[in-house]
Write a protein that holds these residues in place. Structure first.
Motif, PDB file in Angstrom:
ATOM      1  N   LEU A  28       0.822  -1.208   0.000  1.00  0.00           N
ATOM      2  CA  LEU A  28       0.000   0.000   0.000  1.00  0.00           C
ATOM      3  C   LEU A  28       0.860   1.265   0.000  1.00  0.00           C
ATOM      4  CD1 LEU A  28      -2.886   0.989   0.009  1.00  0.00           C
ATOM      5  CD2 LEU A  28      -2.857   0.958   2.509  1.00  0.00           C
ATOM      6  N   THR A  32       0.887   3.980  -3.024  1.00  0.00           N
ATOM      7  CA  THR A  32       0.427   5.348  -2.776  1.00  0.00           C
ATOM      8  C   THR A  32       1.487   6.358  -3.197  1.00  0.00           C
ATOM      9  OG1 THR A  32      -0.910   4.587  -0.896  1.00  0.00           O
ATOM     10  CG2 THR A  32      -0.419   6.943  -1.024  1.00  0.00           C
ATOM     11  N   THR A  33       2.728   6.064  -2.851  1.00  0.00           N
ATOM     12  CA  THR A  33       3.822   6.953  -3.244  1.00  0.00           C
ATOM     13  C   THR A  33       3.912   7.059  -4.758  1.00  0.00           C
ATOM     14  OG1 THR A  33       5.086   6.388  -1.262  1.00  0.00           O
ATOM     15  CG2 THR A  33       6.312   7.335  -3.106  1.00  0.00           C
ATOM     16  N   SER A 114       9.055   2.717  -4.851  1.00  0.00           N
ATOM     17  CA  SER A 114       7.785   2.760  -5.568  1.00  0.00           C
ATOM     18  C   SER A 114       7.927   2.626  -7.081  1.00  0.00           C
ATOM     19  CB  SER A 114       7.041   4.057  -5.241  1.00  0.00           C
ATOM     20  OG  SER A 114       7.828   5.190  -5.581  1.00  0.00           O
TER      21      SER A 114
END
Length: 264
Positions: A28, A32-33, A114
């Motif tokens: 997650l 998100t990043t 990420s």
């Protein structure tokens, strides 16, 4: 140095066939990043190449400050030495704040995880077979972070000057304060917090000292920066959002979409 036996499959690593034994939603945070950072990159790229709607007197978008190219009237407080530049004026100066953020120690961790999945999270195997660190091109350029910090300080000073000018009205008379002024005040506060909480700043003010007792001023500065450094990640994101919000507000004003909310 990279070897054929380096990485998660190296002989010194535990031979665990599973990608990870973590049962939580470890994906997650990097997801998100990725979404937020990628969205900012897309937005900033579009705005940087637009070359218009960046000035609504007295507000100048931070993406275009200082405006040194062929700028609209009133946007250049330091002249236009690059008036011959054929592209957007933002492309002249954005390399400095962009370079500072891209080489930032925190942002490296954020986008390494990420975007490159190196590694995607703690305790999660990365898909790369080898590891060379930041010893080869292009990652060796990350070592220029300290020099970008010096440039970031200059940019922050210029943005501070722009914020002071935001207390003028469209006729450049002092005594004005609008929502744009407030947004620029918040933005410059986060910009300075992010810049001064930098790891390089901490080393510059207190590094290479054998005895703090012989340098009380630098010790106090190092202590102050060290406290800020604890929240460096938060300031990195807050300043990223605030820069985008100020630019968007100026864009909406410049296009006539909204009017500035004035307090006096």
């Amino acid at each position: 140095m990279a070897t054929t036996d380096s990485g998660v499959t190296g002989p010194t690593r535990a031979q665990i066939p599973e990608k990870t034994l973590r049962a939580d939603r470890w994906w997650l945070a990097p997801l998100t990043t990725f979404v937020v950072f990628f969205s900012f990159v897309v937005y900033a790229t579009i705005r940087a190449f637009m070359g218009r709607d960046y000035y609504a007197s007295p507000y100048l978008s931070p993406f275009y400050s200082p405006c040194l190219g062929d700028c609209v009237e009133g946007a250049s407080d330091f002249g236009q030495p690059f008036q011959w530049w054929p592209l957007s004026a933002a492309l002249i100066i954005l390399i400095f704040p962009l370079g500072f953020r891209m080489t930032c120690y925190y942002y490296r961790k954020a986008y390494y995880r990420s975007f490159w999945l190196s590694p995607p999270a703690c305790g999660v195997a990365e898909p790369h077979a080898s590891y060379s660190g930041e010893t080869r091109f292009p990652l060796i350029l990350q070592n220029a972070h300290r020099w970008f910090w010096y440039a970031a300080v200059v940019v922050a000073l210029i943005l501070t000057f722009d914020t002071v000018l935001a207390f003028r009205n469209e006729d450049h008379e002092w005594g004005h304060m609008g929502l744009g002024t407030v947004l620029m005040l918040i933005n410059i506060a986060f910009i300075w917090l992010y810049t001064l909480s930098c790891h390089s700043c901490r080393h510059i003010v207190g590094g290479r000292l054998r005895h703090f007792s012989k340098h009380p001023v630098r010790y106090k500065a190092w202590t102050f920066v060290s406290k800020l450094n604890q929240s460096h990640a938060k300031y990195a994101w807050y300043s990223l959002f605030s820069v985008a919000i100020v630019d968007l507000y100026v864009f909406l004003l410049a296009t006539g979409t909204i009017e500035d909310l004035r307090f006096f």
